[in-house]
Design a protein around this motif. Sequence first.
Motif, short mmCIF file in Angstrom:
data_model
loop_
_atom_site.label_atom_id
_atom_site.label_comp_id
_atom_site.label_asym_id
_atom_site.label_seq_id
_atom_site.Cartn_x
_atom_site.Cartn_y
_atom_site.Cartn_z
N LEU A 1 0.80 -1.22 0.00
CA LEU A 1 0.00 0.00 0.00
C LEU A 1 0.84 1.28 0.00
N ALA A 2 2.14 1.15 -0.08
CA ALA A 2 3.01 2.33 -0.07
C ALA A 2 2.80 3.18 -1.33
N ASP A 3 2.99 4.48 -1.18
CA ASP A 3 2.92 5.36 -2.34
C ASP A 3 3.95 4.96 -3.39
N GLU A 4 3.59 5.15 -4.64
CA GLU A 4 4.49 4.90 -5.76
C GLU A 4 4.75 6.21 -6.49
N GLU A 5 5.95 6.34 -7.02
CA GLU A 5 6.28 7.53 -7.82
C GLU A 5 6.64 7.13 -9.24
N THR B 1 -1.17 7.06 -4.83
CA THR B 1 -1.40 6.76 -3.42
C THR B 1 -2.68 5.94 -3.30
N TYR B 2 -2.64 4.96 -2.43
CA TYR B 2 -3.78 4.05 -2.26
C TYR B 2 -4.58 4.48 -1.04
N ALA B 3 -5.57 5.31 -1.29
CA ALA B 3 -6.34 5.92 -0.21
C ALA B 3 -7.53 5.04 0.18
N PRO B 4 -7.76 4.83 1.47
CA PRO B 4 -8.95 4.09 1.89
C PRO B 4 -10.21 4.84 1.49
N VAL B 5 -11.28 4.09 1.25
CA VAL B 5 -12.50 4.71 0.73
C VAL B 5 -13.60 4.85 1.77
#
Length: 459
Positions: free
Chosen positions: A104-108, A119-123
């Motif tokens: 779930l870490a941010d990717e660039e 970014t994998y944000a919870p919904v």
Amino acid sequence: MSDTITTVNPATGETLERYTRMSGREAADAVEACHKAFLDWRHRPLKERADVIRAIGKELQNSKDALAQLMTDEVGKLLKDSRQEIDLCAAICDFTAENGPKVLADEERKIDNGTGVITYAPVGVIYGIQPWNFPAYQAMRYAIANLMAGNGVLLKHASSCTGSGLMLRDIFERAGLPKNLFTVLLIDHDTSDAIIANPLVRGVTLTGSDKAGKLVAEKAGAALKKTVLELGSNDAYVVLDDADLELAVKTCVAGRIYNNGQTCVNAKRFIVTEANYDAFVAAYTEAMQKIEPGDPTDKATKLGPMSDAGLRDDLHKQVEQSLQKGARALCGAKVPDRPGAWYPATVLVDVAPGQPAYDDELFGPVASIIRARDDEDAMRIANDSRYGLGGGIFSKDVARARKLACEHFDTGMVSVNGYNVAKPNMPFGGVKDSGYGREHGGFGMKEFVNAKSVFLTDA
């Protein structure tokens, strides 16, 4: 519908406990409380979430004796299987805690004139509707992934294992999960429809029959809510010409009676080529005849009761309909005269299209053996199903079996020379009428997140 949920021990028919159903207002308040807990949880660092999930795994092991006994009492699972189920749940927690922060870490990514961030944000709140056959695992499979993702979780468990669902909630909270973040809803079907429509609910997942899946998907779709569906199946295990027959028989017996035959990924249809058919049928039937239903708390028991008498009667009707349409029973196929939801290990042959034993899912200890001309015909029959969850291949040529599994088996999962239920580090799910979406292996953590693009323009 009654305002009371009554749980019953299927081995004895005795009442275990009674619970009061929530009113519509109480259920709506519970959703709002879960959402409020989510508003804080979504901002917790990934490592902090992982630490809580790791603690849940430890608390599951600490509570194994009590939870396993309750699961066996409520649904008739063999006690040893209940304990193994809790081990699997703890392993899911460990895998998720170890891998969640990386998954779930941010990717660039490099973009024109700047940097792109994914970014994998919870919904938000995710609603799960789950069956009784794995009282702990079915809830844990989606709940742990979504808690790691930062979501809140609602559980409508099968009424027959209400106590197990409530015990899971208590275990989660003892391990440090914020109160209300994992909420068990004691509700009826009408209230469930209102939960799906509730604007605070952002996604719905269901494990159950294809009929139930279609109804839930329709209701969720009308509200533009994503669903993940893990539905039924009639998994085919193919015994090819060059199979190790002894291994195939042993594995196929175990795969059919595992969890008293009540598993979506049980081995259910056994497709055997002419070269092995007669020998397989003889050995398989002999092995199934030796399996005596018994006390699920006894370590020596191999087959316990079904989860309730109604489902047992439904299974028997499917068997009788198959027999009326040309199938033959080599053993079993009769309801024993004793209290409880018992059904014997049963073997059906002369199984053909148009029979429930061929076309449908038989959710209990009933094996359907189908004759195939050769390897090619066996694979054709294996895929001749509206379902596509799991399956298996027996062959001494592992490279060829792998190719068949990867390129020709139209299912979400395939076992070669073995039987598998679920692995925390491998995706779980199916195709066709067995549903869509994936759980485990890191995939479930991204089913209900917002893969958000953030564009950073160079100054």
